[in-house]
Enzyme design. Structure first.
Site, PDB file in Angstrom:
ATOM      1  N   ASP A  43       0.824  -1.216   0.000  1.00  0.00           N
ATOM      2  CA  ASP A  43       0.000   0.000   0.000  1.00  0.00           C
ATOM      3  C   ASP A  43       0.857   1.265   0.000  1.00  0.00           C
ATOM      4  OD1 ASP A  43      -2.314  -1.649   0.323  1.00  0.00           O
ATOM      5  OD2 ASP A  43      -1.818  -1.825   2.443  1.00  0.00           O
ATOM      6  N   SER A  88       2.484   6.852   0.696  1.00  0.00           N
ATOM      7  CA  SER A  88       1.599   6.004   1.495  1.00  0.00           C
ATOM      8  C   SER A  88       0.204   6.117   0.906  1.00  0.00           C
ATOM      9  CB  SER A  88       1.595   6.445   2.964  1.00  0.00           C
ATOM     10  OG  SER A  88       0.633   5.702   3.694  1.00  0.00           O
ATOM     11  N   ARG A  89      -0.309   5.006   0.372  1.00  0.00           N
ATOM     12  CA  ARG A  89      -1.598   5.069  -0.312  1.00  0.00           C
ATOM     13  C   ARG A  89      -2.771   5.159   0.647  1.00  0.00           C
ATOM     14  NH1 ARG A  89       1.297   1.075  -3.318  1.00  0.00           N
ATOM     15  NH2 ARG A  89       2.121   1.991  -5.231  1.00  0.00           N
ATOM     16  N   VAL A  90      -2.533   4.927   1.939  1.00  0.00           N
ATOM     17  CA  VAL A  90      -3.588   5.142   2.933  1.00  0.00           C
ATOM     18  C   VAL A  90      -3.678   6.619   3.276  1.00  0.00           C
ATOM     19  CG1 VAL A  90      -4.292   4.649   5.299  1.00  0.00           C
ATOM     20  CG2 VAL A  90      -3.433   2.809   3.843  1.00  0.00           C
TER      21      VAL A  90
END
Length: 503
Positions: free
Chosen positions: A341, A366-368
């Site tokens: 992620d 950070s894809r979150v």
């Protein structure tokens, strides 16, 4: 002979046979085969027509093997113990069970191997239960979104590349750029939380693993940590199963509703171990001689890290990958980037400039993102990332020009102060309130009038005094409440007074 007496004798014979059978232990039926060849961590076994893949085999000397190839006339077995006492012609027995490892509280504060056996010289432990090493990942419907931050104590990560509980964030970079240091600091920062940490060392030297254990003990972070070591001196089969065994240990706590953090250090060695086994077992090679399912072995591993809906537990994965010449487009790094992620890229150029941690923010993501970040960070993190990105571009451009306008000079000077604030020594983890204070101070220009040599002392002073100065607001920040506009202004004023008073 009297017929009645004949029947009596027959009855006596049957009665004696029945009593004899009842008095004996139940018969144990064992299917056995013979080893045809052994060497380099694998063995080929003949016989065992009913054996299944991933079944555990036991050899004459008590050592174990894992069934991997099922060919027409023989099976390929991955050895899980040393092969010195195994020879061609020895018998191999089916166990009719899959490989499992002990899990539970008893493993905390211990160093174990990939089979869960203690290797730290301490007394043996009794585990509550055993779970299979290979387990299915939770279905999509059983997962929930990542919304709770996992604080690493590293300002650059927590502010600009936030990691949530249940996320999978890749750490990659060239050799000796500080990848393991980031992972260890992340474990140390969990010492005062309820997070269970698992450090899985794959292909490391024993001295390196001992150093990690020593660092964790010195920083009071070992009691809530499991260290699983599959060093370079153990059979390659143990190096292959090590990350799956560590994940099973973490899943136990996740399914109990607790939070776990697992470090895979590193999956480059894991991929090489699997390639070695695949070539020895004569599986068809593909790109860079890796077998065709090299993507699958890491995908099925990392998919097990998630945030569960029913129990509320989570397992956060920080896999580590070593790159060559900063090539993040190589085969294994590309695979891992597509599975995880987000990634944290460590630059050897920054490391050589003594910018530590050497995180290249431009190549990291950070894809979150902010979904797993405390609201107080949003006061400064967005502006900080933009200012720092502009600074890196302007700094590179300024080397080719001696004439810069006032605005450009101001951005460069501000960027240098941001870089100084983000610079952080190993083991010097920073808590949430101190991080917020430093971010607000640098983005509001409170360090602009200070010399670069004064930035570090100013940061230390601020960290030592900020919680007592903020009072109730520090509790509000830690609990994830959003600061009102007037509270933000009050924080800035408090920080300004601290800087003016000391400097």
């Amino acid at each position: 002979m009297n017929p009645d007496s004949t029947l009596s004798v027959i009855d006596q014979v049957f009665e004696s046979i029945t009593k004899s059978q009842e008095s004996r232990l139940d018969l144990i039926i064992r299917e056995k085969g013979n080893i045809r060849s052994v060497g380099e961590g694998i063995a080929t076994v003949g016989g065992l027509p009913n054996v299944v893949t991933d079944e555990l085999l036991k050899f004459e000397d008590g050592s174990l093997g894992l069934v991997y190839n099922l060919d027409e006339h023989e099976i390929g077995v991955i050895l899980l113990d040393e092969e010195q006492h195994i020879d061609a012609g020895d018998e191999a027995f089916r166990t009719e069970r899959v490989l499992g490892v002990p899990v539970g509280e008893a493993l905390l504060g211990r160093v174990v191997d990939a089979l869960g056996r203690p290797i730290d010289g301490k007394a043996a432990f009794r585990a509550a239960t055993y779970l299979a090493v290979e387990r299915e990942s939770p279905p999509i419907m059983n997962r929930q979104s990542v919304d709770t931050p996992l604080q690493t104590g590293i300002l650059t990560i927590d502010a600009l590349l936030p990691i949530g509980r249940g996320q999978r964030e890749l750490i990659l970079g060239d050799r000796q750029t500080g990848k393991t240091a980031i992972a260890i600091d992340s474990i140390i920062n969990q010492r005062d939380t309820d997070v269970i940490s698992i450090y899985c060392a794959i292909g490391k030297q024993r001295a390196e693993v001992n150093r990690v254990v020593s660092d964790l003990q010195k920083n009071d972070a070992f009691e809530n940590t499991i260290v699983l070591s599959a060093s370079s001196s153990v059979p390659v089969g143990l190096q292959y199963i090590a990350p799956y065994a560590a994940t099973t240990m973490g899943e136990y706590f996740m399914e109990q509703g607790r939070d776990a953090l697992i470090i895979y250090d590193d999956l480059t060695w894991h991929a090489r171990a699997y390639r070695e086994l695949a070539l020895l077992l004569r599986r068809p090679p593909g790109r860079e001689a890796f077998p065709g399912d090299i993507f699958h072995i890491h995908a099925r591993l990392l998919e097990r890290s998630t945030h569960l809906k029913e129990s509320g537990g989570s397992m956060t994965a920080l896999p580590i990958i070593e790159t060559q010449g900063q090539d993040i487009a190589a085969f294994i790094p590309t695979n891992l980037i597509s599975i995880t992620d987000g990634q944290i890229f460590l630059s050897p150029d920054l490391f050589q400039k003594d910018v530590l941690p050497a995180i290249d923010i431009g190549k990291s993501v950070s894809r979150v993102g902010g979904a797993a970040q405390l609201p107080a960070y949003r006061i400064a993190s967005e502006e900080l990332r933009l200012a720092y990105s502009q600074f890196e571009e302007l700094e590179a451009f300024s080397r080719f020009s001696s004439r810069l306008d006032e605005d450009t000079l101001h951005r460069i000077e501000r960027g240098r102060r941001i870089r100084e604030v983000l610079s952080q020594d190993q083991f010097d983890t920073i808590d949430v309130v101190q991080q917020i204070a430093l971010l607000i101070a640098v983005t509001n220009g409170l360090f602009d009038e200070l010399d670069l040599s004064q930035i570090k002392p100013a940061c230390r002073m601020m960290r030592n005094n900020i919680e007592s100065e903020l009072g109730n607001m520090s509790t509000k920040i830690k609990e994830g409440e959003k600061l009102e506009k007037n509270e933000e202004e009050r924080v800035v004023n408090i920080l300004r007074k601290l800087v003016d008073k000391k400097f």
